[in-house]
Every structure is written in structure tokens, then in C-alpha cells.
Write an enzyme that holds these catalytic residues in place. Structure first.
Site, short mmCIF file in Angstrom:
data_model
loop_
_atom_site.label_atom_id
_atom_site.label_comp_id
_atom_site.label_asym_id
_atom_site.label_seq_id
_atom_site.Cartn_x
_atom_site.Cartn_y
_atom_site.Cartn_z
N HIS A 19 16.42 16.06 40.96
CA HIS A 19 15.68 15.12 40.35
C HIS A 19 14.22 15.61 40.28
O HIS A 19 13.53 15.39 41.32
CB HIS A 19 15.64 13.82 41.29
CG HIS A 19 15.22 12.58 40.77
ND1 HIS A 19 15.81 11.55 40.41
CD2 HIS A 19 13.82 12.32 40.30
CE1 HIS A 19 15.25 10.57 39.57
NE2 HIS A 19 14.22 10.84 39.41
N HIS A 21 11.30 15.69 36.97
CA HIS A 21 10.96 15.30 35.56
C HIS A 21 10.15 16.47 34.90
O HIS A 21 9.34 17.11 35.63
CB HIS A 21 10.20 14.16 35.51
CG HIS A 21 11.33 13.09 35.66
ND1 HIS A 21 12.04 12.23 34.74
CD2 HIS A 21 11.27 12.10 36.93
CE1 HIS A 21 12.82 11.11 35.26
NE2 HIS A 21 12.14 11.19 36.59
N HIS A 206 18.65 6.44 36.17
CA HIS A 206 17.68 5.67 37.30
C HIS A 206 18.24 4.62 37.43
O HIS A 206 18.43 3.67 36.50
CB HIS A 206 16.38 5.96 36.88
CG HIS A 206 15.81 7.08 36.88
ND1 HIS A 206 16.14 8.12 36.16
CD2 HIS A 206 14.42 7.60 37.41
CE1 HIS A 206 15.39 9.39 36.26
NE2 HIS A 206 14.34 9.00 37.21
N GLU A 209 15.37 1.69 42.35
CA GLU A 209 14.07 1.97 43.12
C GLU A 209 13.07 0.87 42.64
O GLU A 209 12.72 -0.05 43.68
CB GLU A 209 13.43 3.17 42.37
CG GLU A 209 12.13 3.66 43.25
CD GLU A 209 11.49 4.73 42.60
OE1 GLU A 209 10.81 5.37 43.43
OE2 GLU A 209 11.31 4.77 41.55
N ASP A 287 10.91 14.20 42.00
CA ASP A 287 10.71 13.28 41.17
C ASP A 287 9.46 13.78 40.22
O ASP A 287 9.70 14.47 39.21
CB ASP A 287 10.36 11.84 41.83
CG ASP A 287 10.46 10.79 40.77
OD1 ASP A 287 10.93 11.01 39.85
OD2 ASP A 287 10.35 9.54 41.26
N ASP A 288 8.27 13.44 40.54
CA ASP A 288 7.09 13.89 39.64
C ASP A 288 6.01 14.49 40.62
O ASP A 288 4.93 13.72 41.08
CB ASP A 288 6.50 12.77 39.08
CG ASP A 288 7.34 12.01 37.92
OD1 ASP A 288 7.79 12.95 36.96
OD2 ASP A 288 8.00 10.85 38.14
#
Length: 344
Positions: A19, A21, A206, A209, A287-288
Site C-alpha cells: 500500500h 501511492h 480502498h 478508513e 500509504d503516503d
């Protein structure tokens, strides 16, 4: 009395990263370089105030998060930029013990400057192959549609993704659905996911969340996921959590992301232990990192420090990430043996 053994390094723990991006994978230094290269002025929260204080639990908070994300994405404007982002993501993962990375990209976001979605994706795939060879960390690509775009656009991306489906670095391995899960109608993307699934790609949308277990349930029904990006809020319903576990759907859990976006106030509140105790398949992800200020190893450190997980549990999380991946069979087998060696 003998001293307690030192905890094993989470950096040397072999693992898979499922995961991450594309834009969010950037190093903050790289973003600043690209901004200077193209003459863009970045918001202060991507300069002196980094990492930014964020929230995604309301429309205003998500707008600020998206504004920063868009500012970063606007700095990636040519082939050299695209290749740099992919290469550095692989390098960073390799340094953190990742043997396999699945990086998620929406080619539409960069197509204007690169001649369309096909050449954009081909650049990413070519550099993924090169980066995998150079670093020893394989890089598969997840093509992601956006909830903010029309579902017909998602079908176009799914067809493109299938054309490049395969195994190993430089191949498309999955199809995702990203952006604010409070936007769009999940069921309207079902046809796109059917195209991707019939083409051999993993279904990795996704859900769960920013929205609760009802969103997870809708996604299970409509998109038949192999994995869910996040999915942590499935714990709010015993019925939904059981559905996830019984279906063998892996959850890409990103603890530092959950806290940064305000889903949970403290790291200890992320329901990692609840998910483990329920028998959920889990793959920790960053994630980011660009916006949250933490990469993959930080997620394992959080599991150890905030949830008091022993090394054996960390090793099992790493195994789960490998088993949930679309890495080639030989990569999975080799990495699982390396995890056993780390734990022994």
C-alpha cells in the site's frame, strides 16, 4: 539473571509493501527539487512545517489533505520526474527490508504532460522493471481509478491495466479504487473491477478508513476484493469483520496514516490487535510517506511499540504481507524463508 534479548531490527525484517501511492511515495527532498525545477511554490506545510498537520475526518480536513496532495502531484511533469519517483520508491523500500513493492498509480493524473495514459503507464512500468533489477526489490504496479472521476474512466483504465498484466517487476498486478471513499458510488465501479478481475488482476480497492463497516460490506458485495486498502473500521461490526476474515480478504493496514488523518487519535487506538485476534490477513503499508512523514519500517515499529507485539508477531505480519502480495512464486517462497531466518 540474564538480560532480555535485544529486539530484532524491523529494518532487516524481510517483508512486502502493498500500500504505497505513487505521488505519496516521494521523498520530501525530491518534491522540493521538482518544485524548484518547474518553478512551483509549495505550501509552507510542505516546506518548513513538514510533515503537515492533517485531518481527513471532515470535508474541510480532507480538502486540505487533497490540496497538498494536488500540489505535490503538479510537480511531477515529465518522464524524468516519473522515473525518479519510481526509482526512489524502490530504493527506499529496499533499504527497509522490502523484497516486493506494489506501487499504486492513476496514469490519468500525469497523462496531460506525457502524451496520454498509455505512455504514462508504460514509463512507470519500464522504470519499475529497471528499479527492480537495480535494487533487488521487485516492483509491481497497481493501476488505480479515482472515485472523483466517472466510472467509465475506470473501465478505460481497467482495460489498459489488463493489457499490461503479468508477473514480476514492470507488470501491472492489481486494480484499485482510491481517493475520498465518501465520494462516488462504489457499485458503479463494479464493471471496471470485473474487467480487471477477468484479466487476472488483483482487486484492491480502498474502503473502511474514512467510512465504517457498511462501506466495507458494500465493497465486498460490489467489487469482490482480494485486498482492501485500510479496512480497519470493519472492527466496528462483528458481522462485517467475520465476512472479511471468512473471505480471506487481506487488509492493507497503514497505522500512521490512520492517526495522521484523525481516524484514531492515538497510535494505540488503531485496532491492529483486534484484527490479528480475529484472524484477519494483514499487510502493513505506509500509504503516503510524503504527507504522513513515515515509511514502511515505522509501521512495524508502531506495531511493536504501540501494540506491544513481539518479534514472532511482527514476523507473522511480514509473512502475511508476502502471502497477500502478487509477487512471483519464487519471490514469495524465498522471502518467507528469509523471514524464518530473521525470527530464528
Amino acid at each position: 539473571m540474564s538480560a532480555s534479548p535485544e529486539p530484532r531490527s524491523t529494518t532487516t525484517l524481510p517483508k512486502a509493501h502493498l500500500h504505497l501511492h505513487f505521488t505519496g511515495s516521494m521523498r520530501i527532498t525530491t518534491l522540493r527539487d521538482l518544485a524548484a525545477k518547474h518553478g512551483f511554490r509549495l505550501p509552507d506545510s510542505l516546506l518548513s512545517a513538514w510533515p503537515p498537520h492533517l485531518s481527513g475526518t471532515d470535508e474541510r480536513g480532507w480538502f486540505r489533505f487533497q490540496r497538498l496532495y494536488d500540489a505535490a502531484r503538479a510537480c511531477v511533469r515529465d518522464e524524468e520526474d516519473m522515473r525518479r519517483v519510481v526509482r526512489e520508491a524502490a530504493e527506499d523500500d529496499a533499504r527497509e527490508g522490502s523484497r516486493w513493492l506494489e506501487i499504486q498509480v492513476d496514469p490519468t493524473s500525469y497523462a496531460t504532460h506525457l502524451g496520454g495514459i498509455t505512455p504514462t503507464l508504460e514509463i512507470v512500468l519500464d522504470e519499475a522493471r529497471r528499479a527492480g533489477e537495480a535494487t533487488g526489490t521487485g516492483v509491481g504496479v497497481v493501476v488505480a481509478a479515482s472515485r472523483l472521476r466517472h466510472p467509465l474512466d475506470a473501465r478505460t483504465l481497467a482495460r489498459l491495466a489488463v493489457k499490461h498484466a503479468g508477473e514480476g517487476s514492470g507488470s501491472v498486478v492489481g486494480f484499485g479504487l482510491s481517493n475520498d471513499e465518501r465520494r462516488g458510488v462504489t457499485e458503479e465501479f463494479a464493471h471496471a473491477f470485473s474487467i480487471a478481475r477477468e484479466g487476472g488482476l488483483a482487486s484492491v480497492p480502498h474502503a473502511g478508513e474514512l467510512l465504517g463497516p457498511a462501506a466495507v460490506s458494500h465493497t465486498l458485495d460490489a467489487l469482490a476484493p482480494d485486498r482492501l486498502g485500510h479496512g480497519v473500521r470493519s472492527v466496528e461490526s462483528d458481522v462485517v469483520l467475520k465476512r472479511v476474515v471468512d473471505a480471506g480478504v487481506a487488509l492493507e493496514v497503514c497505522p500512521r496514516s490512520n492517526v495522521a488523518l484523525g481516524v484514531y487519535r492515538e497510535p494505540e487506538q488503531v485496532p491492529l490487535r483486534t484484527l490479528i485476534d480475529a484472524g484477519a490477513r494483514i499487510a502493513l503499508g505506509a500509504d503516503d510517506p510524503l504527507l504522513f512523514g513515515s515509511r514502511l519500517v515505522a509501521q512495524y515499529d508502531s506495531a511493536r511499540l504501540d501494540h506491544d507485539l513481539p518479534d514472532s508477531a511482527l514476523a507473522e505480519l511480514a509473512r502475511s504481507s508476502v502471502r497477500a502480495s502478487r509477487a512471483p512464486a519464487d519471490v514469495r517462497a524465498r522471502t518467507l524463508k528469509e523471514i524464518d531466518a530473521w525470527e530464528s
